[in-house]
Design a protein around this motif. Structure first.
Motif, PDB file in Angstrom:
ATOM      1  N   UNK A  17       6.974  10.385 -24.337  1.00 24.37           N
ATOM      2  CA  UNK A  17       6.235   9.130 -24.494  1.00 24.37           C
ATOM      3  C   UNK A  17       7.128   7.909 -24.301  1.00 24.37           C
ATOM      4  N   UNK A  18       6.631   6.954 -23.529  1.00 22.64           N
ATOM      5  CA  UNK A  18       7.346   5.707 -23.307  1.00 22.64           C
ATOM      6  C   UNK A  18       8.345   5.736 -22.171  1.00 22.64           C
ATOM      7  N   UNK A  19       8.617   6.900 -21.600  1.00 20.46           N
ATOM      8  CA  UNK A  19       9.544   6.955 -20.468  1.00 20.46           C
ATOM      9  C   UNK A  19       8.853   6.514 -19.183  1.00 20.46           C
ATOM     10  N   UNK A  20       9.648   6.178 -18.197  1.00 22.19           N
ATOM     11  CA  UNK A  20       9.132   5.458 -17.033  1.00 22.19           C
ATOM     12  C   UNK A  20       9.296   6.254 -15.742  1.00 22.19           C
ATOM     13  N   UNK A  21       8.358   6.047 -14.853  1.00 11.54           N
ATOM     14  CA  UNK A  21       8.471   6.525 -13.476  1.00 11.54           C
ATOM     15  C   UNK A  21       8.173   5.353 -12.548  1.00 11.54           C
ATOM     16  N   UNK A  22       8.976   5.185 -11.522  1.00 10.32           N
ATOM     17  CA  UNK A  22       8.765   4.128 -10.536  1.00 10.32           C
ATOM     18  C   UNK A  22       7.730   4.597  -9.523  1.00 10.32           C
ATOM     19  N   UNK A  23       6.706   3.772  -9.311  1.00 11.18           N
ATOM     20  CA  UNK A  23       5.574   4.115  -8.460  1.00 11.18           C
ATOM     21  C   UNK A  23       5.348   2.962  -7.481  1.00 11.18           C
ATOM     22  N   UNK A  24       5.041   3.244  -6.215  1.00 13.89           N
ATOM     23  CA  UNK A  24       4.822   2.145  -5.266  1.00 13.89           C
ATOM     24  C   UNK A  24       3.534   1.390  -5.576  1.00 13.89           C
ATOM     25  N   UNK A  25       3.505   0.130  -5.179  1.00 13.23           N
ATOM     26  CA  UNK A  25       2.282  -0.675  -5.252  1.00 13.23           C
ATOM     27  C   UNK A  25       2.115  -1.385  -3.909  1.00 13.23           C
ATOM     28  N   UNK A  74      -1.456   9.070 -18.492  1.00 12.27           N
ATOM     29  CA  UNK A  74      -2.022  10.141 -19.316  1.00 12.27           C
ATOM     30  C   UNK A  74      -0.938  10.982 -19.980  1.00 12.27           C
ATOM     31  N   UNK A  75       0.258  11.013 -19.391  1.00  9.87           N
ATOM     32  CA  UNK A  75       1.366  11.758 -19.990  1.00  9.87           C
ATOM     33  C   UNK A  75       2.101  10.935 -21.037  1.00  9.87           C
ATOM     34  N   UNK A  76       1.610   9.735 -21.318  1.00 12.47           N
ATOM     35  CA  UNK A  76       2.248   8.889 -22.318  1.00 12.47           C
ATOM     36  C   UNK A  76       3.391   8.069 -21.771  1.00 12.47           C
ATOM     37  N   UNK A  77       3.562   8.068 -20.437  1.00  5.87           N
ATOM     38  CA  UNK A  77       4.650   7.323 -19.821  1.00  5.87           C
ATOM     39  C   UNK A  77       4.217   5.947 -19.358  1.00  5.87           C
ATOM     40  N   UNK A  78       5.131   5.272 -18.695  1.00  9.10           N
ATOM     41  CA  UNK A  78       4.885   3.930 -18.174  1.00  9.10           C
ATOM     42  C   UNK A  78       5.157   3.948 -16.679  1.00  9.10           C
ATOM     43  N   UNK A  79       4.152   3.580 -15.882  1.00  5.35           N
ATOM     44  CA  UNK A  79       4.335   3.456 -14.438  1.00  5.35           C
ATOM     45  C   UNK A  79       4.836   2.045 -14.143  1.00  5.35           C
ATOM     46  N   UNK A  80       6.041   1.955 -13.604  1.00  7.68           N
ATOM     47  CA  UNK A  80       6.584   0.660 -13.203  1.00  7.68           C
ATOM     48  C   UNK A  80       6.466   0.570 -11.685  1.00  7.68           C
ATOM     49  N   UNK A  81       5.716  -0.399 -11.219  1.00  6.24           N
ATOM     50  CA  UNK A  81       5.354  -0.467  -9.805  1.00  6.24           C
ATOM     51  C   UNK A  81       6.358  -1.295  -9.003  1.00  6.24           C
ATOM     52  N   UNK A  82       6.947  -0.665  -8.012  1.00  8.68           N
ATOM     53  CA  UNK A  82       7.819  -1.418  -7.110  1.00  8.68           C
ATOM     54  C   UNK A  82       6.980  -1.952  -5.951  1.00  8.68           C
ATOM     55  N   UNK A  83       7.144  -3.233  -5.601  1.00 11.20           N
ATOM     56  CA  UNK A  83       6.251  -3.870  -4.634  1.00 11.20           C
ATOM     57  C   UNK A  83       6.513  -3.419  -3.199  1.00 11.20           C
ATOM     58  N   UNK A  84       5.430  -3.125  -2.502  1.00  8.38           N
ATOM     59  CA  UNK A  84       5.463  -2.863  -1.064  1.00  8.38           C
ATOM     60  C   UNK A  84       4.650  -3.990  -0.426  1.00  8.38           C
ATOM     61  N   UNK A  86       4.331  -3.545   4.244  1.00 12.17           N
ATOM     62  CA  UNK A  86       4.144  -2.596   3.135  1.00 12.17           C
ATOM     63  C   UNK A  86       5.323  -1.633   2.973  1.00 12.17           C
ATOM     64  N   UNK A  87       6.489  -2.027   3.476  1.00 13.71           N
ATOM     65  CA  UNK A  87       7.711  -1.247   3.279  1.00 13.71           C
ATOM     66  C   UNK A  87       8.484  -1.868   2.117  1.00 13.71           C
ATOM     67  N   UNK A  88       8.820  -1.104   1.079  1.00 17.79           N
ATOM     68  CA  UNK A  88       9.563  -1.688  -0.046  1.00 17.79           C
ATOM     69  C   UNK A  88      11.011  -1.954   0.326  1.00 17.79           C
ATOM     70  N   UNK A  89      11.681  -2.724  -0.493  1.00 14.89           N
ATOM     71  CA  UNK A  89      13.117  -2.934  -0.320  1.00 14.89           C
ATOM     72  C   UNK A  89      13.856  -2.216  -1.440  1.00 14.89           C
ATOM     73  N   UNK A  90      15.041  -1.760  -1.145  1.00 17.70           N
ATOM     74  CA  UNK A  90      15.821  -1.051  -2.154  1.00 17.70           C
ATOM     75  C   UNK A  90      16.189  -1.985  -3.300  1.00 17.70           C
ATOM     76  N   UNK A  91      16.313  -3.286  -3.014  1.00 17.26           N
ATOM     77  CA  UNK A  91      16.647  -4.250  -4.057  1.00 17.26           C
ATOM     78  C   UNK A  91      15.507  -4.351  -5.077  1.00 17.26           C
ATOM     79  N   UNK A  92      14.261  -4.388  -4.591  1.00 14.53           N
ATOM     80  CA  UNK A  92      13.116  -4.472  -5.502  1.00 14.53           C
ATOM     81  C   UNK A  92      12.992  -3.202  -6.345  1.00 14.53           C
ATOM     82  N   UNK A  93      13.303  -2.069  -5.742  1.00  9.61           N
ATOM     83  CA  UNK A  93      13.239  -0.814  -6.498  1.00  9.61           C
ATOM     84  C   UNK A  93      14.340  -0.773  -7.557  1.00  9.61           C
ATOM     85  N   UNK A  98      14.804   5.602   3.082  1.00  7.08           N
ATOM     86  CA  UNK A  98      14.719   6.848   2.330  1.00  7.08           C
ATOM     87  C   UNK A  98      16.092   7.279   1.834  1.00  7.08           C
ATOM     88  N   UNK A  99      17.098   7.133   2.663  1.00  6.15           N
ATOM     89  CA  UNK A  99      18.455   7.504   2.235  1.00  6.15           C
ATOM     90  C   UNK A  99      18.957   6.577   1.125  1.00  6.15           C
TER      91      UNK A  99
END
Length: 482
Positions: A188-196, A208-218, A224-231, A260-261
């Motif tokens: 609970x409370x742990x985070x996963x980075x998810x695209x937006x 639903x798993x009790x985590x927090x989705x932190x959205x990195x902007x695309x 709609x390509x994210x930057x590594x700096x934003x992530x 990706x690398x």
């Protein structure tokens, strides 16, 4: 804690005759299926001569790769779950209109069979020929023949430590495997980075798993390509993983190899113990023009990589509900995580058996790779994509980033103050065209919508004329009543 179901314990209390201390002799009646270092247990003592209450704890060792994290305050609510795309007011209204006899042009769904696409015949034939062999449960991880086919396929892709049959899971679609993979990982409370924008299942699964989705902007302005700096700016000591949807649903973006690398380097070098890389690659072979898909499992070697794919999109077999999950990269510290995945798989005994017989021909028979024909000039998906881009180019009110892959486009409505949900409802009411508001994909803006490339190109051309008419009327209304 409120994140857990009410686990039941049983035992026979004993009392020390000298000290009077009571040993409750608790024994769990069910196994713990979450990864958490400490679970609070409330208890009552009931009997003929004594009553009492108190609290105890039972421990479970966390994954050794993770730091000691502060637990969520049980009195604080979890983040609000994302609003589902369907059912909802727009989908409900479409159902009502159909019931009244209206024909709805469904530009909202990535369901190929609805639009006349067919499953490659070798897949159907394999399922048909093995129906009598599909009447019993199989291994919780899936049919042996299907898992072996997935293993052989990914042996030619994965770098780093060799993979084995134990690293392959078959599920009821990739969706089931995604929810299990997230549930088995998070405290609970742990985070996963998810695209937006994202495929909303990912945000929902984390929540639903009790985590927090932190959205990195695309961002639209970056195609709609994210930057590594934003992530990188979102990584904290609570970050457990990162999701990469490539090719992307809903935008059609295909990530370049260098990005990706960079993501892999960030995940492998995280100062907080490494992040799990979740690679959602269900559209891996659906790319246009000169774009190329690069599998993340070919790059990740120093942390855990979890890849998802299946029969639904490239093979147009959504209704078969067959997906696979592959663990690769460094699995040396993932023993407990793998045990969680095994337990979650065992809870439903096994996934649906008959369609699993279609996995081997899908991955080995060249006749099943006909998605390439659909995506090249003259192919149906390519020509639908062309129709979308021509429709946007001809409109005063629409613009779109050309999708590089997948089966969708994510146009922008160039009307100040537009509300995507109100726009989608008006389009449905007036023109009987169903689209998905862009804000349903966990983005902060409300001027986009998702449209599928699955209808016939002529139907898409007609749809864009109707969409432009609605846009024109809304723009005129806003001019009169700003």
């Amino acid at each position: 804690p409120p994140c857990l179901p009410p686990y039941h314990f049983h035992g026979t209390p004993t009392m020390d005759a000298t000290t009077g201390a009571v040993d409750l002799n608790f024994h769990k009646s069910v196994p713990l299926l979450i990864n958490t270092s400490m679970v609070n247990v409330k208890y009552e003592i009931r009997g003929e001569h004594a009553t009492g209450a108190g609290a105890a704890t039972c421990g479970k060792r966390p994954l050794p790769t993770q730091p000691n994290l502060t637990r969520r305050n049980p009195t604080q609510p979890y983040p609000t779950p994302p609003q589902p795309l369907s059912p909802g007011p727009i989908a409900d209204r479409a159902h009502e209109l159909r019931a009244k006899g209206h024909k709805i042009l469904e530009c909202n769904t990535g369901n190929p069979g609805v639009f006349g696409f067919t499953v490659p015949e070798p897949i159907v034939e394999a399922i048909r020929n093995n129906l009598t062999r599909a009447t019993s449960y199989v291994h919780q991880k899936g049919l042996g023949e299907a898992r072996e086919a997935v293993l052989e396929h990914y042996k030619g892709i994965v770098t780093g430590p060799p993979i084995s049959l134990d690293d392959i899971y078959i599920g009821n679609g990739a969706s089931e495997l995604i929810t299990n993979a997230v549930k088995g990982l998070l405290n609970p409370g742990e985070e996963i980075l998810v695209p937006a924008p994202d495929y909303p299942l990912w945000t929902a699964a984390v929540t639903m798993a009790g985590g927090v989705a932190k959205h990195y902007p695309c961002k639209p302005e970056n195609n709609f390509i994210p930057t590594i700096q934003d992530i990188q700016a979102l990584v904290t000591s609570r970050t457990r993983g990162i999701v990469v949807i490539n090719p992307n649903n809903p935008t059609g973006a295909v990530y370049p190899e260098h990005l990706l690398r960079d993501i892999v380097t960030l995940a492998e070098g995280s100062p907080f113990g490494g992040m799990v890389v979740f690679a959602d690659e269900i559209y891996d072979r659906c790319v246009y023009e000169s774009n190329k898909h690069f599998p993340l499992s070919s790059m990740v070697t120093k942390t855990l990589c979890v890849t998802f794919n299946g029969l639904s999109k490239v093979y147009r077999a959504c209704g078969f509900r067959v997906g696979w999950m592959v663990l690769s990269g460094d699995r040396s510290r993932a023993g407990e995580y793998r045990a969680m995945l095994d337990k979650l798989s065992a809870l439903r005994l096994c996934s649906n058996v008959p369609p699993q017989w279609g996995v081997k021909p899908a991955l080995t028979d060249p006749r099943c790779n006909d998605i390439a024909e659909l995506c090249r000039p003259g192919g149906r998906l390519y020509e639908a994509r062309r129709a979308v881009l021509e429709g946007c180019a001809a409109s005063t009110y629409l613009e779109a980033v050309a999708p590089q892959g997948a089966m969708y486009v994510f146009p922008r409505i160039k009307i100040a103050g537009i509300d995507d949900k109100a726009f989608a409802m008006e389009l449905l009411e007036r023109k009987h065209i169903l689209i998905v508001p862009g804000s349903g994909f966990n983005v902060p803006f409300k001027d986009h919508f998702r449209m599928t490339l699955l209808p016939q190109p002529d139907d898409i051309r007609r749809a864009f004329k109707e969409i432009d008419d609605v846009c024109k009327d809304i723009a005129m209304r806003k001019e009169k009543n700003p």
